[in-house]
Scaffold this motif. Structure first.
Motif, PDB file in Angstrom:
ATOM      1  N   PHE A 113      35.561  31.683  29.811  1.00 49.37           N
ATOM      2  CA  PHE A 113      35.843  32.079  31.190  1.00 49.37           C
ATOM      3  C   PHE A 113      36.877  33.199  31.223  1.00 49.37           C
ATOM      4  O   PHE A 113      37.814  33.219  30.425  1.00 49.37           O
ATOM      5  CB  PHE A 113      36.359  30.882  32.000  1.00 49.37           C
ATOM      6  CG  PHE A 113      35.304  29.863  32.318  1.00 49.37           C
ATOM      7  CD1 PHE A 113      34.690  29.838  33.559  1.00 49.37           C
ATOM      8  CD2 PHE A 113      34.902  28.928  31.363  1.00 49.37           C
ATOM      9  CE1 PHE A 113      33.704  28.911  33.861  1.00 49.37           C
ATOM     10  CE2 PHE A 113      33.922  27.994  31.650  1.00 49.37           C
ATOM     11  CZ  PHE A 113      33.311  27.989  32.897  1.00 49.37           C
ATOM     12  N   THR A 114      36.720  34.110  32.151  1.00 48.09           N
ATOM     13  CA  THR A 114      37.698  35.174  32.325  1.00 48.09           C
ATOM     14  C   THR A 114      38.929  34.634  33.056  1.00 48.09           C
ATOM     15  O   THR A 114      38.891  33.572  33.685  1.00 48.09           O
ATOM     16  CB  THR A 114      37.114  36.331  33.139  1.00 48.09           C
ATOM     17  OG1 THR A 114      36.854  35.872  34.482  1.00 48.09           O
ATOM     18  CG2 THR A 114      35.837  36.852  32.514  1.00 48.09           C
ATOM     19  N   ALA A 115      39.985  35.391  32.989  1.00 49.98           N
ATOM     20  CA  ALA A 115      41.209  35.002  33.687  1.00 49.98           C
ATOM     21  C   ALA A 115      40.973  34.921  35.201  1.00 49.98           C
ATOM     22  O   ALA A 115      41.512  34.034  35.875  1.00 49.98           O
ATOM     23  CB  ALA A 115      42.322  35.999  33.379  1.00 49.98           C
ATOM     24  N   LYS A 116      40.180  35.831  35.720  1.00 49.38           N
ATOM     25  CA  LYS A 116      39.892  35.823  37.158  1.00 49.38           C
ATOM     26  C   LYS A 116      39.128  34.569  37.551  1.00 49.38           C
ATOM     27  O   LYS A 116      39.400  33.955  38.592  1.00 49.38           O
ATOM     28  CB  LYS A 116      39.097  37.066  37.536  1.00 49.38           C
ATOM     29  CG  LYS A 116      38.865  37.229  39.027  1.00 49.38           C
ATOM     30  CD  LYS A 116      38.172  38.554  39.325  1.00 49.38           C
ATOM     31  CE  LYS A 116      37.957  38.736  40.829  1.00 49.38           C
ATOM     32  NZ  LYS A 116      37.293  40.040  41.126  1.00 49.38           N
ATOM     33  N   GLU A 117      38.190  34.142  36.717  1.00 48.09           N
ATOM     34  CA  GLU A 117      37.440  32.920  36.999  1.00 48.09           C
ATOM     35  C   GLU A 117      38.338  31.691  36.932  1.00 48.09           C
ATOM     36  O   GLU A 117      38.242  30.788  37.780  1.00 48.09           O
ATOM     37  CB  GLU A 117      36.282  32.792  36.006  1.00 48.09           C
ATOM     38  CG  GLU A 117      35.170  33.794  36.234  1.00 48.09           C
ATOM     39  CD  GLU A 117      34.145  33.800  35.127  1.00 48.09           C
ATOM     40  OE1 GLU A 117      32.979  34.161  35.397  1.00 48.09           O
ATOM     41  OE2 GLU A 117      34.496  33.450  33.973  1.00 48.09           O
ATOM     42  N   ILE A 118      39.204  31.657  35.951  1.00 49.72           N
ATOM     43  CA  ILE A 118      40.114  30.519  35.814  1.00 49.72           C
ATOM     44  C   ILE A 118      41.106  30.478  36.973  1.00 49.72           C
ATOM     45  O   ILE A 118      41.498  29.404  37.436  1.00 49.72           O
ATOM     46  CB  ILE A 118      40.833  30.570  34.453  1.00 49.72           C
ATOM     47  CG1 ILE A 118      39.814  30.284  33.338  1.00 49.72           C
ATOM     48  CG2 ILE A 118      41.991  29.583  34.390  1.00 49.72           C
ATOM     49  CD1 ILE A 118      40.370  30.403  31.932  1.00 49.72           C
ATOM     50  N   ALA A 119      41.488  31.642  37.468  1.00 47.68           N
ATOM     51  CA  ALA A 119      42.423  31.701  38.593  1.00 47.68           C
ATOM     52  C   ALA A 119      41.852  31.070  39.859  1.00 47.68           C
ATOM     53  O   ALA A 119      42.601  30.682  40.760  1.00 47.68           O
ATOM     54  CB  ALA A 119      42.828  33.143  38.864  1.00 47.68           C
ATOM     55  N   ARG A 120      40.543  30.935  39.941  1.00 48.19           N
ATOM     56  CA  ARG A 120      39.911  30.318  41.116  1.00 48.19           C
ATOM     57  C   ARG A 120      40.003  28.791  41.087  1.00 48.19           C
ATOM     58  O   ARG A 120      39.802  28.139  42.111  1.00 48.19           O
ATOM     59  CB  ARG A 120      38.428  30.700  41.174  1.00 48.19           C
ATOM     60  CG  ARG A 120      38.128  32.154  41.475  1.00 48.19           C
ATOM     61  CD  ARG A 120      36.617  32.346  41.608  1.00 48.19           C
ATOM     62  NE  ARG A 120      36.073  31.486  42.668  1.00 48.19           N
ATOM     63  CZ  ARG A 120      34.807  31.099  42.735  1.00 48.19           C
ATOM     64  NH1 ARG A 120      33.946  31.478  41.792  1.00 48.19           N
ATOM     65  NH2 ARG A 120      34.376  30.319  43.726  1.00 48.19           N
ATOM     66  N   LEU A 121      40.297  28.222  39.927  1.00 50.02           N
ATOM     67  CA  LEU A 121      40.192  26.773  39.756  1.00 50.02           C
ATOM     68  C   LEU A 121      41.346  26.015  40.398  1.00 50.02           C
ATOM     69  O   LEU A 121      42.474  26.514  40.509  1.00 50.02           O
ATOM     70  CB  LEU A 121      40.146  26.438  38.260  1.00 50.02           C
ATOM     71  CG  LEU A 121      38.993  27.055  37.469  1.00 50.02           C
ATOM     72  CD1 LEU A 121      39.122  26.696  35.990  1.00 50.02           C
ATOM     73  CD2 LEU A 121      37.651  26.610  38.020  1.00 50.02           C
ATOM     74  N   ASP A 122      41.053  24.804  40.801  1.00 52.77           N
ATOM     75  CA  ASP A 122      42.052  23.864  41.310  1.00 52.77           C
ATOM     76  C   ASP A 122      42.481  22.994  40.131  1.00 52.77           C
ATOM     77  O   ASP A 122      41.690  22.214  39.601  1.00 52.77           O
ATOM     78  CB  ASP A 122      41.432  23.004  42.412  1.00 52.77           C
ATOM     79  CG  ASP A 122      42.391  21.976  42.999  1.00 52.77           C
ATOM     80  OD1 ASP A 122      43.430  21.691  42.363  1.00 52.77           O
ATOM     81  OD2 ASP A 122      42.089  21.432  44.073  1.00 52.77           O
ATOM     82  N   ALA A 123      43.731  23.127  39.720  1.00 48.98           N
ATOM     83  CA  ALA A 123      44.244  22.382  38.575  1.00 48.98           C
ATOM     84  C   ALA A 123      45.173  21.250  38.992  1.00 48.98           C
ATOM     85  O   ALA A 123      45.910  20.714  38.155  1.00 48.98           O
ATOM     86  CB  ALA A 123      44.982  23.329  37.622  1.00 48.98           C
ATOM     87  N   GLY A 124      45.124  20.874  40.271  1.00 47.87           N
ATOM     88  CA  GLY A 124      46.025  19.835  40.745  1.00 47.87           C
ATOM     89  C   GLY A 124      45.366  18.620  41.348  1.00 47.87           C
ATOM     90  O   GLY A 124      45.894  17.508  41.252  1.00 47.87           O
TER      91      GLY A 124
END
Length: 296
Positions: A113-124
């Motif tokens: 995954f790209t950084a931009k794709e990972i930035a969309r994720l909810d990690a909480g």
């Protein structure tokens, strides 16, 4: 850093080491002071205060700060396009909503995954609705936050064998954010890994950085480890008094007595047990529990 630059760094690692001021004189190394206590063990907040907030997020490190903990541990990996992000598992599935957002991209590896794709994720949200929308931090963002908090960093290179050149890239990022100056090197930074070759490479690239090996090599092997690592960091079941004393009997590459940080201790009884064994630090999801039990 772009993937092209990351690969270039990996290819030219030994040719470009001078750019990082990677070597130190023996006198400078010997003059360094230990950053861990020689008395009560230092308590390290594992992936931030991850018993109270979602691991490896800014919320977790800020929770550790509010609880009064200087030392925080985290894990670094690399995205498909070469950005460094904080994640423990090599897959994003356990601690984010990646399966919902990208259902067809199993097994959801960080490296896919790209950084931009990972930035969309909810990690909480997986941890609690109170943390809905928490993001996966980049290493750059994390370093800025702990600098603001005045905290210290135990940084694990996670699965470095699948990220060629990550040692060099991580050191570049640390240097860029001011984490390789004398103040940080003296008492605020340790880089560790389960991969001995990665620890060795980190030491080769910058001999002033304090390093740790995650595991418990045989006592007969400790002399060879002492050439490139300043700490042996075993699971708590292996942190016996005899083993700790064997590690303490040796000096690491920085010329100081080798240290032992043990993990992951989440209850008072185990904390007191490893404290009695003489460990220098205890890594915990519930650092306040360990601190109350040991006075560390």
């Amino acid at each position: 850093m772009s993937m092209r630059r990351a690969l270039a760094a990996a290819t030219g690692v030994l040719l470009g080491v001078s750019a990082l001021t990677l070597t130190a004189s023996p006198a400078h190394a010997a003059a360094r002071q230990d950053s861990m206590s020689d008395r009560a063990p230092t308590t390290v907040a594992h992936r931030g205060a991850s018993g109270y907030a979602p691991e490896n997020t800014l919320a977790a490190v800020n929770k550790a700060d509010k609880l009064g903990f200087d030392w925080t541990e985290t894990d670094v990996q690399r995205t498909k396009d070469g950005e460094l992000v904080l994640m423990h598992d090599t897959t994003l599935a356990r601690t984010t909503n990646v399966e919902k957002l990208y259902p067809t991209r199993s097994p959801w590896n960080v490296s896919d995954f790209t950084a931009k794709e990972i930035a969309r994720l909810d990690a909480g949200s997986w941890f609690s609705d109170d943390y809905k929308g928490e993001k996966v931090p980049t290493l750059e963002t994390y370093l800025k936050q702990i600098s603001k908090n005045g905290q210290k960093l135990l940084l694990e290179l996670k699965s470095p064998e699948i990220y060629p050149g990550i040692e060099y890239q991580t050191l570049r990022e640390l240097k860029s954010e001011g984490w390789l100056d004398s103040s940080h090197l003296k008492s605020k930074l340790i880089i560790q890994s389960f991969n001995a070759d990665s620890v060795k490479m980190t030491h080769v690239l910058n001999s002033r950085v304090k390093t740790g090996f995650l595991g418990n090599p045989k006592v007969s092997e400790l002399d060879s480890y002492a050439k490139f690592t300043d700490q042996i960091n075993p699971t708590h079941s292996a942190a016996t008094k005899e083993y700790v004393e064997a590690v303490h009997a040796r000096k690491g590459p920085l010329g100081k007595r080798m240290q032992v940080l043990t993990w992951t201790v989440n209850d008072a009884a185990t904390a007191r047990k490893v404290d009695a064994a003489g460990v220098d630090g205890i890594i915990s999801n519930f650092p306040d529990v360990v601190r109350d039990a040991t006075g560390g």
